[in-house]
Write an enzyme that holds these catalytic residues in place. Structure first.
Site, PDB file in Angstrom:
ATOM      1  CB  THR A 144      -0.925   0.032   1.228  1.00 57.97           C
ATOM      2  OG1 THR A 144      -0.135   0.092   2.411  1.00 57.97           O
ATOM      3  CG2 THR A 144      -1.823  -1.197   1.264  1.00 57.97           C
ATOM      4  CG  ASP A 145      -1.156   4.910  -1.321  1.00 57.67           C
ATOM      5  OD1 ASP A 145      -1.813   4.680  -0.278  1.00 57.67           O
ATOM      6  OD2 ASP A 145      -1.676   5.368  -2.351  1.00 57.67           O
ATOM      7  CG  PHE A 146       0.393   8.461   1.842  1.00 57.12           C
ATOM      8  CD1 PHE A 146      -0.641   9.213   2.377  1.00 57.12           C
ATOM      9  CD2 PHE A 146       0.653   8.568   0.488  1.00 57.12           C
ATOM     10  CE1 PHE A 146      -1.388  10.051   1.570  1.00 57.12           C
ATOM     11  CE2 PHE A 146      -0.091   9.409  -0.319  1.00 57.12           C
ATOM     12  CZ  PHE A 146      -1.117  10.155   0.217  1.00 57.12           C
ATOM     13  CB  SER A 147      -3.970   6.791   1.576  1.00 57.97           C
ATOM     14  OG  SER A 147      -4.016   6.019   0.395  1.00 57.97           O
ATOM     15  CB  VAL A 182      -5.196   3.030  -1.519  1.00 58.34           C
ATOM     16  CG1 VAL A 182      -5.549   2.594  -2.926  1.00 58.34           C
ATOM     17  CG2 VAL A 182      -6.405   3.628  -0.820  1.00 58.34           C
TER      18      VAL A 182
END
Length: 153
Positions: free
Chosen positions: A26-29, A31
């Site tokens: 995932t990315d920082f969010s 997602v």
């Protein structure tokens, strides 16, 4: 754990394999980062071949005649909805076209009934030095969509 359980399962349409989304995907969010879907797709293609009896090592060692490999030549991909951390996604893989030196596969990634990613993958058959070559008949026969899944697969 059996190889079958580890590598997904053969189905009436081809292959299905589940993956859990981890933090590293995932990315920082939270997602799934778009490039990570390529990892899920690649693993599912590899295990589809493995369960059909076509291991990459065996191909390179010439188990089906002359040594060969598969290389992704072209991919069309649509990102339709996001997966998030801790989701379980299923990658479905099916052969849609066999040519003398290529295979075209459709792959879809679902979370439950929701289609997240749709990809069409064109794979070239190459020799160990990277030159195109014809697919051995035995490999083509195994990848033919009419080739049924083994009992219990």
């Amino acid at each position: 754990m059996s190889e079958t359980g580890l590598a997904g399962r053969l189905t009436e349409f081809g292959h299905a394999q589940s993956f859990r989304v981890y933090f590293e995907d995932t990315d920082f969010s939270g997602v799934v980062y778009h490039a990570r879907y390529l990892h899920f797709l690649e693993r599912a293609r590899t295990d589809f071949l493995r369960l059909k009896g076509i291991g990459h090592r065996a191909l390179m060692e010439g188990a089906f005649g002359e040594p060969m490999a598969f290389a992704v030549r072209h991919m069309e991909i649509d990102f339709l909805a996001p997966a998030r951390i801790d989701d379980v996604v299923v990658v479905e893989t099916r052969t849609v076209l066999l040519g003398g030196a290529r295979v075209v596969l459709d792959q879809k990634i679902y979370r439950g009934e929701i289609l997240l990613v749709a990809a069409r993958v064109k794979v070239a058959v190459i020799s160990p030095d990277g030159r195109p070559r014809r697919m051995p008949r035995a490999v083509a026969a195994i990848l033919d969509p009419a080739f049924s899944a083994p009992k219990g697969g």
